[in-house]
Design an enzyme around this catalytic site. Sequence first.
Site, PDB file in Angstrom:
ATOM      1  N   GLY A   1       0.768  -1.241   0.000  1.00 52.72           N
ATOM      2  CA  GLY A   1       0.000   0.000   0.000  1.00 52.72           C
ATOM      3  C   GLY A   1       0.799   1.291   0.000  1.00 52.72           C
ATOM      4  O   GLY A   1       0.237   2.358  -0.203  1.00 52.72           O
ATOM      5  N   ASP A   2       2.113   1.226   0.220  1.00 52.87           N
ATOM      6  CA  ASP A   2       2.920   2.455   0.243  1.00 52.87           C
ATOM      7  C   ASP A   2       4.324   2.171  -0.271  1.00 52.87           C
ATOM      8  O   ASP A   2       5.311   2.607   0.316  1.00 52.87           O
ATOM      9  CB  ASP A   2       2.964   3.030   1.661  1.00 52.87           C
ATOM     10  N   LEU A   3       4.409   1.440  -1.371  1.00 51.76           N
ATOM     11  CA  LEU A   3       5.716   1.091  -1.921  1.00 51.76           C
ATOM     12  C   LEU A   3       6.320   2.297  -2.631  1.00 51.76           C
ATOM     13  O   LEU A   3       5.676   2.933  -3.464  1.00 51.76           O
ATOM     14  CB  LEU A   3       5.584  -0.073  -2.911  1.00 51.76           C
TER      15      LEU A   3
ATOM     16  N   ASN B   1      11.164   3.024   0.887  1.00 53.53           N
ATOM     17  CA  ASN B   1      10.728   1.836   1.628  1.00 53.53           C
ATOM     18  C   ASN B   1      11.395   0.563   1.134  1.00 53.53           C
ATOM     19  O   ASN B   1      10.995  -0.533   1.508  1.00 53.53           O
ATOM     20  CB  ASN B   1       9.200   1.683   1.540  1.00 53.53           C
TER      21      ASN B   1
END
Length: 199
Positions: A22-24, A28
Amino acid sequence: MKGTARGLVYLHEFSPKKYVHGDLKPSNILLGHDMEPHISDFGVGRLANIAGGSPTLQSNRVAAEKQHGRQKSISTEVTTGVMGNGYMAPEALKVVKPSQKWDVYSYGVILLEMITGKPSIVQLGNSEMDLVQWIQFCIEEKKPLVDVLDPYLADDADKEEEIIGVLKIAMACVHSSPEKRPTMRHVLDVLDRLTISSD
């Protein structure tokens, strides 16, 4: 990038609940001593929810919708650029339930960054365009491959077939329709085949 794809395949297919990151984004993806990637910041939004805080994804969506309402210029009113980082899938603004196809889109943007050497938001004079739109523009204008590639890839010009193959998989990942994006398993299989054929 293959290691990151492998990590996403694990999250999507082999983890107990077939998760969505969901937040690549590049910040990260941490690299170990042997350049082995480790996907981080997974589940932080879920922890905020459990702790009673507002989920990151939801607060990003609200902020993006406010920003979208204020934008007037067509050149800056780009779907992914609205999110501020260029990695979030366009449908993430409208759909509440996260999808693995969001991760596929984010992976595609990162792959495009690797190929082009450009950031997810490209500065064009006084305006901005997200990298996906910039690549689509270059394809429509039939720009030569050398104009799109990161200058550091110039030494690999003899591997044009493999570079185009990676570019095609990246473009499939960032398709505007989530249903037409490949699975991360397919992406990994294609990258493996491209690497084998170039050895």
